[in-house]
Write an enzyme that holds these catalytic residues in place. Structure first.
Site, short mmCIF file in Angstrom:
data_model
loop_
_atom_site.label_atom_id
_atom_site.label_comp_id
_atom_site.label_asym_id
_atom_site.label_seq_id
_atom_site.Cartn_x
_atom_site.Cartn_y
_atom_site.Cartn_z
N CYS A 42 0.82 -1.23 -0.07
CA CYS A 42 -0.02 0.02 0.05
C CYS A 42 0.83 1.34 0.09
O CYS A 42 0.50 2.04 -0.87
CB CYS A 42 -0.88 -0.07 1.20
SG CYS A 42 -1.72 1.66 1.46
N GLY A 115 10.23 -13.24 7.36
CA GLY A 115 9.92 -14.08 8.44
C GLY A 115 9.27 -15.33 8.06
O GLY A 115 8.55 -15.24 6.87
N ILE A 184 -6.79 -1.76 -10.87
CA ILE A 184 -5.32 -1.38 -10.99
C ILE A 184 -5.25 -1.14 -12.59
O ILE A 184 -4.71 0.11 -12.92
CB ILE A 184 -4.10 -2.54 -10.91
CG1 ILE A 184 -4.13 -2.82 -9.22
CG2 ILE A 184 -2.88 -2.01 -11.46
CD1 ILE A 184 -3.16 -3.93 -9.07
N GLY A 185 -5.92 -1.79 -13.51
CA GLY A 185 -5.89 -1.42 -14.82
C GLY A 185 -6.49 -0.08 -15.15
O GLY A 185 -5.94 0.87 -15.93
N GLU A 203 -10.22 -6.66 -21.61
CA GLU A 203 -10.58 -7.29 -20.61
C GLU A 203 -11.49 -8.45 -21.06
O GLU A 203 -12.00 -8.55 -21.98
CB GLU A 203 -11.71 -6.19 -19.87
CG GLU A 203 -12.75 -6.75 -19.09
CD GLU A 203 -12.12 -7.51 -17.74
OE1 GLU A 203 -11.12 -6.97 -16.99
OE2 GLU A 203 -12.53 -8.67 -17.66
N VAL A 237 -6.37 -12.51 -22.89
CA VAL A 237 -5.01 -12.34 -23.35
C VAL A 237 -4.37 -13.79 -23.19
O VAL A 237 -4.63 -14.46 -22.03
CB VAL A 237 -4.14 -11.42 -22.60
CG1 VAL A 237 -2.65 -11.48 -22.97
CG2 VAL A 237 -4.80 -10.03 -23.03
N ASP A 308 -4.81 -9.41 2.91
CA ASP A 308 -4.79 -10.06 1.60
C ASP A 308 -4.68 -11.46 1.63
O ASP A 308 -5.13 -12.08 0.66
CB ASP A 308 -3.74 -9.37 0.78
CG ASP A 308 -4.28 -8.05 0.15
OD1 ASP A 308 -5.23 -7.44 0.85
OD2 ASP A 308 -3.59 -7.51 -0.75
N LEU A 315 -8.29 -4.97 0.12
CA LEU A 315 -8.06 -3.60 0.47
C LEU A 315 -7.26 -3.21 1.74
O LEU A 315 -7.62 -4.05 2.64
CB LEU A 315 -9.50 -3.35 0.33
CG LEU A 315 -10.42 -3.22 -0.76
CD1 LEU A 315 -12.03 -2.79 -0.38
CD2 LEU A 315 -10.11 -2.43 -1.86
N HIS A 440 -25.54 23.37 2.47
CA HIS A 440 -25.66 23.95 1.21
C HIS A 440 -24.53 24.95 0.73
O HIS A 440 -24.20 25.88 1.76
CB HIS A 440 -27.01 24.48 0.93
CG HIS A 440 -27.10 24.75 -0.50
ND1 HIS A 440 -27.34 24.08 -1.51
CD2 HIS A 440 -27.11 26.26 -0.85
CE1 HIS A 440 -27.40 25.08 -2.88
NE2 HIS A 440 -27.12 26.15 -2.27
P1 NAD Z 1 -9.05 -6.83 -10.46
O1 NAD Z 1 -9.66 -8.14 -9.72
O2 NAD Z 1 -9.64 -5.65 -10.07
O3 NAD Z 1 -9.29 -7.03 -12.09
C1 NAD Z 1 -8.70 -7.92 -12.76
C2 NAD Z 1 -9.23 -7.92 -14.06
O4 NAD Z 1 -8.69 -8.94 -15.07
C3 NAD Z 1 -10.67 -8.39 -14.08
O5 NAD Z 1 -11.60 -7.72 -14.64
C4 NAD Z 1 -10.56 -9.87 -14.77
O6 NAD Z 1 -11.73 -10.45 -15.63
C5 NAD Z 1 -9.52 -9.54 -15.90
N1 NAD Z 1 -8.79 -10.73 -16.51
C6 NAD Z 1 -8.28 -11.77 -15.75
N2 NAD Z 1 -7.48 -12.72 -16.66
C7 NAD Z 1 -7.51 -11.76 -18.04
C8 NAD Z 1 -6.86 -12.02 -19.24
N3 NAD Z 1 -6.27 -13.18 -19.23
N4 NAD Z 1 -7.24 -11.33 -20.18
C9 NAD Z 1 -7.85 -10.23 -19.84
N5 NAD Z 1 -8.29 -9.88 -18.73
C10 NAD Z 1 -8.17 -10.66 -17.87
O7 NAD Z 1 -7.46 -6.91 -10.00
P2 NAD Z 1 -6.33 -5.82 -10.01
O8 NAD Z 1 -7.16 -4.58 -10.75
O9 NAD Z 1 -5.13 -6.43 -10.54
O10 NAD Z 1 -6.39 -5.28 -8.69
C11 NAD Z 1 -5.93 -6.51 -7.80
C12 NAD Z 1 -6.34 -6.16 -6.36
O11 NAD Z 1 -5.79 -5.13 -5.88
C13 NAD Z 1 -7.90 -5.99 -6.52
O12 NAD Z 1 -8.51 -6.89 -5.67
C14 NAD Z 1 -8.23 -4.54 -5.75
O13 NAD Z 1 -8.93 -4.83 -4.54
C15 NAD Z 1 -6.89 -4.27 -5.23
N6 NAD Z 1 -6.69 -2.49 -5.57
C16 NAD Z 1 -7.35 -2.03 -4.91
C17 NAD Z 1 -7.16 -0.56 -5.33
C18 NAD Z 1 -8.26 0.41 -4.92
O14 NAD Z 1 -8.50 0.29 -3.63
N7 NAD Z 1 -8.51 1.75 -5.30
C19 NAD Z 1 -6.41 0.05 -6.15
C20 NAD Z 1 -5.54 -1.29 -7.05
C21 NAD Z 1 -5.76 -2.30 -6.51
#
Ligand code: NAD
Length: 461
Positions: A42, A115, A184-185, A203, A237, A308, A315, A440
Site C-alpha cells: 500500500c 519472516g 489497477i488497470g 478485458e 490475453v 490479503d 483492500l 448547502h
Molecule cells: P481486479 O480483480 O480488480 O481486476 C482484474 C481484471 O482482469 C478482471 O476484470 C479480470 O476479468 C481481468 N482478467 C483476468 N485474466 C485476464 C486475461 N487473461 N485477459 C484479459 N483480462 C483478464 O484486479 P487488479 O486490478 O489487478 O487489482 C488487484 C487487487 O488490488 C484488487 O483486488 C483490488 O482490490 C486491489 N486494488 C485496490 C485499489 C483501490 O482500492 N483503489 C487499487 C488497486 C488495487
C-alpha cells in the site's frame, strides 16, 4: 531466542496496524518486514504512490484541457515527468518513515528480513544471510499479496510489467496495453492516458470493474472512453512477446495487439508460499488463501492471519480493521469486522465508490428494493466545480427501508461514500439520511437527494 508476546509477519497496513494496537494493549510486539521502511504494498508500491501519480496527472490534464473553462489560461503546459516521479517517491519516503517512527514510539521491535514460521511459537527472520530466532505465544501472518501472473506472459520488469514498475516508467509510453479492466488497470491506465499515452485495456469479461454495480461500471466505461482510453471487452490475453522495445500481445481467437509497454493487472495472489505454513499445519485453499475463523485464528494453535492472505476484498483498510480486531481478540476483548460495510473506491476521475450490495447482488439474492438516484449535473456545488458527471444511487429494502447498498460515480465519491458507510453501520433507513440536514452547497446534498429519491421525494430532479 528473542521472546515476545506477539510476532507479526508483515509490515503493511494489516501488520503494522495490528502491531501498534497490540502494543497499545500492553503486549511486547515484534513486527517483521523485509523492507527497511515498513508500509507494505500500500505505502511503497500501491495505494499511496498510485494516488500521488493520479493527483499529479489529473492536474496536468486539467491544466491542458479544462482549466481554460475557468478562465485560467496557460500559454504552454509542459510535463516534467522526473519531478512528478520524484514527488511521488518523496511522499512514499515520508509516509514509510512515519510508520517506522510510529512503531518506535509504540515500542514495537521492527525486525528487517523475511519472516518464516519455524514450528510452534517460533519464527525465523532472515536478512542478508543472517538469521534471528523469535518466539511468541501468538503469531499473526500479514504477508499480503503480489500481482497474479498469466501463463504465457513473462514479466521482464521493463516492457512487460506489474503496477510496481508502471508507477515509475521514466518516459510516457507511446502505447500502453493493460491486461485487465479492474482497479489497477483503470487507475494506472488513467495516469498514463492523461500524460499522453495511447491506452488500450483488454478485458476478458464483457464489462469492466466486475465487482462494481453494473450501471455504475457501464457509466464509468463510457466516461473513460471519452477521456481517450480504448476498451476491448471479451478479449482474453493468452501470451505476450517482446522484440526490442516492442511487445506483441496475443489474445484468444488469434487477435494481436502491438504496444511498447504492457501492464499486467489481472488480480493478486496471497503471499503464503514461503511463510513456513507447513511447519505448523496452517490450512489454505488451493490458491494459497489462508482459512481463518471469526477470530482470525488459523488451523494451527496460536497462529492468526489477516489482510490479503485471507478471504475477502484485497483492500488496505480491510486489512487494518482485521489487524485491530485480531489483536483485540487475542487480548480477550470484544471485536468485530462488519464485512457488509467496507467501502471500496476506484481513484479514477471522477471517482467510483461503493458500500454494500449491488443491484445485481440484490436481484440474485431475491431481495426486493427501492432505488433512489440523483445525478451530479443537478447539484449546485458540482456545477461550480465543473464536475457534473456521474450519480449517487441508494438501494434500500422495499419493506424496511434499510439501506443495503450505496454506489457513487462522481466528484470526490471516495469521501462522500463514508456518510453511507456510517449510516449502514448504524443500520440506517434511507429515511434516516433524509432527516439529516445537509449543508448547502455541498456534493453531499446529492446523497441527501438520492435518499429522498428512494421514496420519490427528490427536490432538484
Ligand atoms: P481486479 O480483480 O480488480 O481486476 C482484474 C481484471 O482482469 C478482471 O476484470 C479480470 O476479468 C481481468 N482478467 C483476468 N485474466 C485476464 C486475461 N487473461 N485477459 C484479459 N483480462 C483478464 O484486479 P487488479 O486490478 O489487478 O487489482 C488487484 C487487487 O488490488 C484488487 O483486488 C483490488 O482490490 C486491489 N486494488 C485496490 C485499489 C483501490 O482500492 N483503489 C487499487 C488497486 C488495487
Amino acid at each position: 531466542m528473542q521472546e515476545h508476546d506477539l510476532i507479526v509477519i508483515g509490515g503493511g497496513p494489516g501488520g503494522y496496524v495490528a502491531a501498534i494496537r497490540a502494543a497499545q494493549l500492553g503486549m511486547n510486539v515484534a513486527c517483521i518486514d523485509e523492507n527497511e521502511q515498513p508500509g507494505g504494498t500500500c505505502l511503497r508500491v500501491g495505494c499511496i504512490p498510485s494516488k500521488a501519480m493520479l493527483e499529479s496527472s489529473e492536474l496536468y490534464y486539467q491544466a491542458k484541457h479544462s482549466l481554460s473553462e475557468h478562465g485560467v489560461k496557460f500559454k504552454h503546459v509542459e510535463l516534467d515527468l522526473a519531478t512528478m516521479l520524484h514527488r511521488k517517491d518523496k511522499i512514499v519516503d515520508t509516509l514509510t518513515r512515519g510508520i517506522k517512527g510510529l512503531l518506535k514510539k509504540n515500542k514495537v521491535t521492527h525486525y528487517q528480513g523475511r519472516g518464516r514460521l519455524d514450528g510452534a511459537k517460533r519464527v525465523v527472520v532472515t536478512h542478508n544471510g543472517k538469521t534471528t530466532s523469535l518466539t511468541a505465544p501468538h503469531i499473526i501472518i500479514a504477508t499480503g499479496s503480489r500481482s497474479a501472473s498469466l501463463r504465457g506472459v513473462e514479466l521482464d520488469g521493463d516492457r512487460i510489467v506489474t503496477s510496481t514498475e508502471a508507477l515509475a516508467f521514466s518516459e510516457v509510453p507511446k502505447h500502453l496495453v493493460v491486461i485487465g479492466g479492474g482497479y489497477i488497470g483503470l487507475e494506472m491506465g488513467s495516469v498514463w492516458a492523461r500524460l499522453g499515452a495511447k491506452v488500450t485495456v483488454l478485458e476478458a469479461l464483457d464489462r469492466i470493474l466486475p465487482a462494481t454495480d453494473k450501471e455504475i461500471a457501464e457509466r464509468t466505461h463510457k466516461l473513460l472512453e471519452k477521456q481517450g482510453i480504448e476498451f476491448r471487452l471479451g478479449v482474453r490475453v493468452q501470451s505476450a512477446k517482446t522484440k526490442g522495445k516492442a511487445v506483441r500481445v496475443e489474445c484468444e481467437g488469434g487477435e494481436t495487439v502491438d504496444c511498447d509497454r504492457l501492464l499486467m493487472a489481472v488480480g493478486r495472489v496471497a503471499n503464503t508460499d514461503d511463510v513456513g505454513l507447513d511447519t505448523v499445519s496452517v490450512t489454505t485453499d488451493r490458491r494459497g488463501v489462508i482459512e481463518v475463523n471469526h477470530d482470525f485464528a488459523t488451523s494451527a494453535a496460536g497462529v492468526y492471519a489477516i489482510g490479503d492472505c485471507i478471504p475477502g476484498p484485497m483492500l488496505a483498510h480491510k486489512a487494518s480493521e482485521e489487524g485491530v480486531a485480531c489483536v483485540e481478540k487475542i487480548a480477550g476483548r470484544w471485536a468485530h469486522v462488519n464485512y457488509d460495510t467496507i467501502p471500496a473506491v476506484v481513484y479514477i476521475h471522477p471517482e467510483v465508490a461503493a458500500v454494500g450490495r449491488t443491484e445485481e447482488q440484490l436481484q440474485q439474492d431475491g431481495v426486493e428494493y427501492n432505488k433512489g438516484a440523483f445525478p451530479f449535473v443537478a447539484n449546485g456545488r458540482a456545477k461550480t466545480l465543473g464536475e457534473t458527471e456521474g450519480m449517487v444511487k441508494i438501494l434500500a429494502d422495499k419493506k424496511t427501508d434499510r439501506v443495503l447498498g450505496v454506489h457513487i460515480l462522481g466528484p470526490r465519491a471516495g469521501d462522500l461514500i463514508h456518510e453511507a458507510a456510517a449510516a449502514m453501520e448504524f443500520g440506517a433507513a434511507s429515511e434516516d439520511i433524509v432527516r439529516v440536514c445537509h449543508a448547502h452547497p455541498t456534493l453531499s446534498e446529492s446523497v441527501h437527494e438520492a435518499a429522498l429519491a428512494v421514496t420519490g421525494r427528490a427536490i432538484h430532479i
